[in-house]
Design a protein around this motif. Structure first.
Motif, short mmCIF file in Angstrom:
data_model
loop_
_atom_site.label_atom_id
_atom_site.label_comp_id
_atom_site.label_asym_id
_atom_site.label_seq_id
_atom_site.Cartn_x
_atom_site.Cartn_y
_atom_site.Cartn_z
N ARG A 106 1.68 -11.20 -27.21
CA ARG A 106 1.61 -11.40 -28.66
C ARG A 106 0.28 -12.02 -29.08
O ARG A 106 -0.27 -11.69 -30.12
N THR A 107 -0.22 -12.94 -28.30
CA THR A 107 -1.47 -13.61 -28.66
C THR A 107 -2.68 -12.98 -27.98
O THR A 107 -3.79 -13.46 -28.13
N MET A 108 -2.46 -11.90 -27.24
CA MET A 108 -3.54 -11.16 -26.58
C MET A 108 -4.41 -12.07 -25.70
O MET A 108 -5.63 -12.03 -25.75
N GLN A 109 -3.75 -12.90 -24.92
CA GLN A 109 -4.45 -13.81 -24.01
C GLN A 109 -4.40 -13.28 -22.59
O GLN A 109 -3.41 -12.67 -22.18
N HIS A 110 -5.45 -13.53 -21.87
CA HIS A 110 -5.49 -13.10 -20.48
C HIS A 110 -6.31 -14.10 -19.68
O HIS A 110 -6.99 -14.97 -20.24
N ASP A 111 -6.22 -13.99 -18.37
CA ASP A 111 -6.92 -14.90 -17.46
C ASP A 111 -8.00 -14.14 -16.70
O ASP A 111 -7.80 -12.98 -16.32
N VAL A 112 -9.12 -14.80 -16.48
CA VAL A 112 -10.23 -14.20 -15.74
C VAL A 112 -10.54 -15.10 -14.55
O VAL A 112 -10.71 -16.31 -14.70
N ASP A 113 -10.58 -14.50 -13.36
CA ASP A 113 -10.93 -15.24 -12.15
C ASP A 113 -12.37 -14.92 -11.77
O ASP A 113 -12.76 -13.75 -11.70
N VAL A 114 -13.15 -15.96 -11.50
CA VAL A 114 -14.56 -15.80 -11.19
C VAL A 114 -14.89 -16.59 -9.93
O VAL A 114 -14.45 -17.73 -9.76
N VAL A 115 -15.64 -15.98 -9.03
CA VAL A 115 -16.12 -16.65 -7.83
C VAL A 115 -17.57 -17.06 -8.04
O VAL A 115 -18.39 -16.25 -8.46
#
Length: 417
Positions: free
Chosen positions: A79-88
């Motif tokens: 609904r809030t169009m949120q996502h997670d990004v993993d970065v090395v």
């Protein structure tokens, strides 16, 4: 101008597979959000290596890992169009460097001084990474890794430190090798693409006919992905819904992806792919559980990298996920049989994939098959599913309202949705 759609192809799609592809399309991160994610992690990498930063000149390389690196990114909160990004972040420090010191330095490098770029953002120092939360709720996890001198290509160690309790160690990892291995072993399917391209055009065309919001284009159109990759995205979505009100760790996405590689030959049926992954995972868990052992999954491209080092914590945790997977298979089997009414359809989809996606997908499915009915195209495929969906709006009290003017529509109610 009319929209050219192959109605014969759209009608021939297994209705349950059609529902699943619609769920996957709505749950995955579209192109614009993917580009924003790229901007986020590039901006952060430049920031931590800026002049005067505690890490100035110490960043060897910065690259995305996890779901973004294999094309399996989904919304954590639809609904809030949120996502997670993993970065090395590959840092130029010895692998013997104190983990607490590395994580503290990374935190200071990101937070900066008052007035700096990220000072007013929510920046959290976790046990293996530092998390930056953007104003729109999107999070970026930056994990520092030091390369192993003379080790396998791109191998390194991550730094683990828990402030409460003082737990501290390093762990050998190789996220880059996993990404390369996964992408090399997941193939696209021309049959899958041809089946669902017509469905996507029909769904988008129907939305345009009603002057509703158009979907943002996918970074890679979902029907051009491997069916197994889309099945991984659906399994992740299912996991997120099951664990939204639970305490404890969830099965990691990388574990689901790694195990999916061993789930047997790939099918062009999306339902079959989800069932294959679920059955393989629960079989592995059952085998280990019978021996009073915890499930162990290793990086297929770097054996020393144990992907299950923090989940499952105990046998109870793995049994919970095993039972979830069993329920997923039973529910999909029920839907495939077509022996249900519209209320059951909605209820099962809500339990598997969340209330918001269930309602939207049933509405869209009704519109698609309403068009097929007007063209006398019904009767192909599993009719039980089609009839149930056609009855859904009236039976369930759905009024098919116009949606809000956002990527996905709707208001913010249940966070996971």
């Amino acid at each position: 101008m009319g929209i050219l759609i192959n109605l014969d192809m759209a009608a021939a799609i297994d209705p349950l597979d059609g529902i699943l592809i619609d769920i996957a399309r709505r749950a995955q991160v579209p192109k614009t959000k993917h580009e924003e994610a790229v901007e986020h992690y590039v901006g952060l990498c430049q920031h931590v290596d800026r002049k005067g930063s505690p890490l100035e000149g110490k960043i060897l390389e910065c690259y995305p890992s996890g779901s973004f690196s294999i094309g399996a990114a989904t919304y954590s909160y639809v609904r809030t169009m949120q996502h997670d990004v993993d970065v090395v972040l590959e840092v130029d420090y010895p692998i013997t460097t104190d983990p607490q010191w590395v994580l503290d330095v990374l935190y200071r490098a990101i937070k900066g001084d008052p007035g700096s770029r990220y000072y007013d953002y929510k920046v959290e120092r976790n046990s293996r990474c530092v998390t930056v939360t953007y104003p729109d709720g999107v999070t970026v996890d930056l994990m520092p890794v030091a390369r192993i001198p003379g080790g396998p290509e791109r191998s390194g160690v991550l730094f683990h430190h828990k402030a409460d309790g003082g737990e501290k160690y390093t762990k050998e990892v190789n996220p880059k090798a996993f990404t390369n291995h996964f992408n090399a072993n997941i193939r696209a399917s021309d049959v899958f693409a041809s089946r669902y391209r017509s469905r996507r055009l029909m769904a988008d065309g129907l939305l345009q006919e009603r002057a509703e919001t158009q979907f943002m284009p996918d970074h890679v159109p979902i029907e051009e992905k491997s069916p197994r990759l889309v099945a991984i995205q659906l399994t992740k979505r299912f996991r997120d819904v099951q664990f939204r009100n639970r305490k404890g760790r969830r099965p990691p996405s990388v574990v689901i992806a790694a195990m999916a590689l061993d789930a047997g030959p790939m099918s062009d049926s999306l339902c079959d792919e989800v069932v294959a992954i679920a059955n393989f995972m629960q079989k592995r868990i059952r085998e280990e559980d019978e021996m009073y052992r915890l499930l162990e999954v290793r990086n297929p491209a770097h054996y020393a990298d144990v992907l299950t080092d923090r989940w499952p914590e105990n046998q109870y945790a793995q049994r919970v996920w095993r039972d979830d997977l069993s329920r997923l298979v039973r529910s999909l089997t029920t839907l495939r049989a077509g022996d249900f009414d519209a209320q059951q359809l909605m209820k099962i989809l809500q339990e598997l994939f969340g209330e918001t996606l269930a309602e939207r997908v049933v509405q869209d499915h009704y519109r698609v098959h309403g068009t097929l009915a007007r063209h006398n195209m019904l009767g192909i495929g599993k009719i039980g599913v089609v009839k149930s969906v056609l009855a859904a709006p009236a039976t369930l009290g759905l009024s098919l309202p116009a949606r809000a003017n956002t990527d996905m529509g709707g208001s913010i109610e249940n966070p996971i949705d």
